[in-house]
Design a protein around this motif. Structure first.
Motif, PDB file in Angstrom:
ATOM      1  N   ARG A   1       0.854  -1.189   0.000  1.00 23.02           N
ATOM      2  CA  ARG A   1       0.000   0.000   0.000  1.00 23.02           C
ATOM      3  C   ARG A   1       0.888   1.237   0.000  1.00 23.02           C
ATOM      4  NH1 ARG A   1      -5.034   0.479  -0.980  1.00 23.02           N
ATOM      5  NH2 ARG A   1      -5.208   2.130   0.538  1.00 23.02           N
TER       6      ARG A   1
ATOM      7  N   HIS B   1      -5.439   2.916  -7.687  1.00 20.05           N
ATOM      8  CA  HIS B   1      -5.857   3.840  -6.635  1.00 20.05           C
ATOM      9  C   HIS B   1      -7.142   3.346  -6.000  1.00 20.05           C
ATOM     10  CE1 HIS B   1      -3.930   7.228  -9.262  1.00 20.05           C
ATOM     11  NE2 HIS B   1      -3.071   6.294  -8.924  1.00 20.05           N
ATOM     12  N   ASP B   2      -7.401   3.802  -4.808  1.00 13.90           N
ATOM     13  CA  ASP B   2      -8.635   3.439  -4.109  1.00 13.90           C
ATOM     14  C   ASP B   2      -9.884   3.912  -4.853  1.00 13.90           C
ATOM     15  OD1 ASP B   2      -7.067   2.235  -2.185  1.00 13.90           O
ATOM     16  OD2 ASP B   2      -7.302   3.850  -0.718  1.00 13.90           O
TER      17      ASP B   2
END
Length: 154
Positions: free
Chosen positions: A97, A131-132
Motif C-alpha cells: 500500500r 488507486h482506491d
C-alpha cells in the motif's frame, strides 16, 4: 449513438494493452512543440500505462512520448508487440500500500489518496498501481517508495 454488440462486450482497456492512439487528438500541442511538426492528430503505436474511471487512458508511445488522459474514442487495442511486459508477481513491492499525493489545479492544493501496487515491468522500470478510486497509473520505483514512506508517516 448505437454501438455494435462486439463494441459493447469488448473488454475495457487495461494497463499493458498494446494500442494505436491518436496523439494530442483533443489537446493543443505542448509549448515546446508549438509551431513545429508535432505528429498531432496522427495515430501511433503505444501501450496503456494508466486507466481512469472515466475511460480515458494514459499512453506511452513507441517513440518515447507520453500522453495522459487520451479520450477512449481515439484509442484502439491492437496486436503489435507490447513495449513492456507486466508481471503481477515476483517482486517484493507487489501488494504494498502507498499514499499518492496529487496536485489539484482547480483547488490549488494537494490531495492524498491510497493505492496498491499490482504489477511491475520485467525491466523493473515501472510499477502499476491501482488507486482506491479505481484510477490506475504506472509509477517508478522511487515514486513507490516515496508513497510508502508517506503512508507510514501517517
Amino acid at each position: 449513438g448505437k454501438r455494435s454488440a462486439a463494441a459493447r462486450t469488448a473488454r475495457p482497456l487495461q494497463v499493458g494493452d498494446a494500442v494505436r492512439a491518436k496523439y494530442l487528438a483533443d489537446k493543443p500541442p505542448p509549448r515546446f512543440l508549438q509551431g513545429k511538426s508535432s505528429g498531432r492528430g496522427y495515430y501511433f503505436r503505444g501501450q496503456v500505462c494508466g486507466v481512469h474511471a472515466d475511460g480515458c487512458v494514459d499512453v506511452y508511445f513507441a517513440d518515447g512520448h507520453f500522453e495522459a488522459r487520451v479520450v477512449p474514442q481515439f484509442v484502439t487495442r491492437t496486436s503489435h508487440s507490447v513495449l513492456r511486459r507486466w508481471r503481477s508477481s515476483g517482486h517484493d513491492l507487489i501488494g504494498r500500500r502507498l499514499l499518492i499525493s496529487v496536485f489539484e489545479f482547480d483547488k490549488a492544493a494537494h490531495r492524498a489518496f491510497g493505492a496498491r501496487v499490482v504489477a511491475w515491468t520485467e525491466d523493473g522500470g515501472l510499477f502499476h498501481v491501482v488507486h482506491d478510486d479505481d484510477d490506475e497509473e504506472a509509477l517508478t520505483e522511487a515514486d513507490i517508495w516515496e508513497g510508502i514512506k508517506r503512508l507510514e508517516a501517517g
